[in-house]
Write an enzyme that holds these catalytic residues in place. Structure first.
Site, short mmCIF file in Angstrom:
data_model
loop_
_atom_site.label_atom_id
_atom_site.label_comp_id
_atom_site.label_asym_id
_atom_site.label_seq_id
_atom_site.Cartn_x
_atom_site.Cartn_y
_atom_site.Cartn_z
N LYS A 1 3.16 4.40 -1.17
CA LYS A 1 3.31 5.37 -2.45
C LYS A 1 4.64 6.15 -2.15
O LYS A 1 4.79 7.05 -1.47
CB LYS A 1 1.98 6.32 -2.16
CG LYS A 1 0.78 5.78 -2.47
CD LYS A 1 -0.05 5.48 -1.24
CE LYS A 1 -1.22 4.87 -1.26
NZ LYS A 1 -2.00 4.49 -0.18
N ASP B 1 -0.79 17.13 19.88
CA ASP B 1 -0.33 18.18 20.49
C ASP B 1 0.77 19.00 19.22
O ASP B 1 0.53 19.11 18.17
CB ASP B 1 0.90 18.08 21.75
CG ASP B 1 -0.24 17.35 22.71
OD1 ASP B 1 -1.41 17.75 22.78
OD2 ASP B 1 0.28 16.69 23.79
N HIS C 1 -9.17 11.27 2.08
CA HIS C 1 -8.47 10.33 1.79
C HIS C 1 -7.24 10.69 2.61
O HIS C 1 -6.27 9.63 2.55
CB HIS C 1 -8.42 10.10 0.46
CG HIS C 1 -7.61 8.65 0.10
ND1 HIS C 1 -6.29 8.68 -0.32
CD2 HIS C 1 -7.90 7.42 0.22
CE1 HIS C 1 -5.95 7.18 -0.50
NE2 HIS C 1 -7.01 6.63 -0.11
N ASP D 1 16.83 10.78 -7.80
CA ASP D 1 18.30 10.86 -7.45
C ASP D 1 18.79 10.92 -6.26
O ASP D 1 19.61 11.21 -5.82
CB ASP D 1 18.76 12.45 -7.96
CG ASP D 1 18.64 12.33 -9.65
OD1 ASP D 1 18.56 11.31 -10.35
OD2 ASP D 1 18.80 13.62 -10.15
N LYS E 1 -4.14 10.96 5.47
CA LYS E 1 -3.96 10.01 6.42
C LYS E 1 -3.23 10.49 7.41
O LYS E 1 -1.93 10.54 7.32
CB LYS E 1 -3.39 8.50 5.94
CG LYS E 1 -4.15 8.01 4.79
CD LYS E 1 -3.49 7.00 3.95
CE LYS E 1 -3.81 6.83 2.61
NZ LYS E 1 -5.33 6.32 2.66
N HIS F 1 0.95 -1.20 -0.12
CA HIS F 1 -0.06 -0.05 -0.12
C HIS F 1 0.85 1.21 -0.15
O HIS F 1 0.30 2.21 0.00
CB HIS F 1 -0.93 0.04 1.36
CG HIS F 1 -1.97 1.02 1.08
ND1 HIS F 1 -2.23 2.01 2.19
CD2 HIS F 1 -3.10 1.08 0.23
CE1 HIS F 1 -3.40 2.51 1.69
NE2 HIS F 1 -3.87 2.08 0.66
#
Length: 476
Positions: A220, A401, A394, A225, A396, A218
């Site tokens: 991404k 604090d 979507h 470089d 996440k 899952h």
């Protein structure tokens, strides 16, 4: 009667197998037992193929650790590593030495001290930043995405990658076999013909044969470089630009990284590359030296079924447990395990301001029902829930604090915490955390708060649906 006795013996054997195998995960055992009782033979067959432990996890973990040890010296020489609480720029974290020690021992990625980050809100800003970085690539481009579509934005990625490959840039791509199942051969062939290396993580038929269907990559990741990196919730597809008619506007967050943290982002990609290709990447240019231009402290935390620890889950739990003023969460799927559920409940009872934004527009009715099943009890403890109305939520994000914020690929659900391969960036810079707070406050304005008294009046049938969905939630 003999056939009935035989059927009973087989059924008892199936129950015993699930209880023995899943004894460490009671909630998961209950979910599979429910399926087994509803579908006695089919349920066990499904369990056999999709619920097994990640095979060869020790071998993969040992090999990954070996690869990391070979690279560790080069990474450490080029990095500013934070090893003691007093070295932290974050005063609140300095006071939480126990949490600091937990973070320091969770994974192969320590807190690094020489970074520059940029919060990218939503798909348009993210893609433009990615294209800008890839245009400047001189040595390599590494992409790893759960979903890579052959649509308009996917084609734009394809054309730019083909261009960079012609210029001599080494391009490597990993996609999840299930998440990117719709990516056809006509789209992939020009990439491979140009010399781009393209691999799928556990293609469906392979995963089914090897009983690994339940395990998905899952993550991404984009690394350019070895100097610029991206991580967050955004895959490659037109829906992330708000072009899905059902979901509409797509609210998401990505982080652009420059500095030491990119080495550890790269390390995760290289470990995954070994898994899909069985080839080591040991070119020193993958970890180039860089001039430190930022002072932000960042930690990359990877987790997955091949890891010794459930690192992201333990990071969430540790941070939530020490929150004193505010705990803000944004997630498309809210299915917490018992420890995080209890930590949130305890924090709210202790008068910590706990707020959770979940989707108002949903891409899965079953997951939405499971999420709602946790809401009433937490609201009774003082947690405030909001449903995002502008489109699909979507992002996440977890903010505790001004001590830390987590942005990455992991949802606040049991699949992300225990079954998927995930990657989160933990941020400690106050200005970055403040930026995330600003986004959160805007999202609150675009959300509708769930009122406890109104929520308690929902129908009995709705509550039954939520209860059943919750029983299945460890598998969603």
């Amino acid at each position: 009667m003999a056939w009935l006795a035989l059927a009973l013996i087989i059924f008892i054997f199936q129950i015993a197998t699930i209880l023995i195998v899943e004894y460490r995960h009671p909630s998961k055992a209950v979910a599979w037992l429910l399926i087994l009782f509803c579908f006695p033979v089919i349920g066990f067959a499904v369990y056999y193929f999709v619920a097994q432990d990640y095979k060869n996890r020790r071998k993969v973990r040992k090999k990954g650790t070996h690869l990391f040890r070979k690279r560790k010296k080069a990474i450490w020489q080029n990095s500013s590593i934070i090893t003691r609480p007093f070295q932290s720029n974050n005063f609140e974290l300095r006071r939480e030495s126990r949490l600091f020690r937990l973070l320091s021992h969770l994974s192969e990625s320590p807190i690094s001290g020489c970074n520059d980050t940029e919060v990218l809100t939503n798909g348009e800003a993210t893609y433009e930043a990615m294209f800008k970085a890839m245009e400047k690539a001189e040595h390599h481009i590494h992409l790893e995405f759960y979903i890579f579509r052959g649509d308009r934005i996917g084609t734009r990625f394809q054309q730019l990658l083909l261009k960079k490959a012609r210029e001599g840039v080494k391009v490597r791509i990993i996609v999840d076999g299930l998440g990117s199942y719709g990516l056809n051969a006509r789209f992939v062939k020009p990439l491979r013909d140009s010399g781009i290396e393209f691999f799928s993580f556990l293609p469906p038929l392979f995963a089914l044969y090897h009983r690994k269907v339940n395990f998905r990559n899952h993550r991404k990741i984009l690394v350019v470089d070895g100097k610029v990196g991206f991580v967050g919730g955004i895959n490659i597809g037109d829906e992330y630009l708000g072009n899905d008619k059902k979901l509409g506007f797509w609210r998401d967050t990505q982080i652009q990284l420059k500095g030491d943290a990119v080495y550890f982002l790269q390390n995760t990609f290289i470990n995954d590359w070994f898994v899909v290709s069985n080839r080591e990447l040991d070119d020193p240019e993958l970890y180039p030296s860089h001039h430190c231009q930022g002072s932000e402290q960042v930690q990359m935390i990877a987790s997955g079924p091949d890891s010794r620890w459930d690192a992201i889950q333990e990071m969430f739990f540790g941070a939530i447990s020490v929150g004193k003023q505010r705990i803000y969460i944004q997630t498309p799927y809210f299915i917490p395990d018992l420890s995080i559920f209890t930590a949130l409940k305890t924090a709210a009872v202790s008068k910590v301001d706990v707020r959770v934004i979940i989707p108002g527009v949903n891409d899965s009715k079953l997951v939405n029902l499971a999420s709602l099943s946790y809401v009433e009890e937490l609201m009774q403890a003082g947690v405030r829930f909001y449903q995002y109305q502008k489109g699909f939520m979507h992002a996440k994000i977890v903010i505790v604090d001004h001590m830390l914020a987590s942005v990455g690929t992991a949802n606040m659900d049991m699949r992300s915490l225990f079954s998927n391969f995930e990657l989160n960036a933990v941020l400690f810079e106050r200005s970055t955390i403040e930026r995330l707070y600003v986004d959160f406050e805007q999202d609150l304005k675009d959300s509708k708060e769930i009122i406890l008294k109104e929520f308690e009046q929902r129908s009995r049938m709705q509550k039954i649906k939520e209860m059943l969905a919750r029983m299945l939630s460890p598998l969603l």
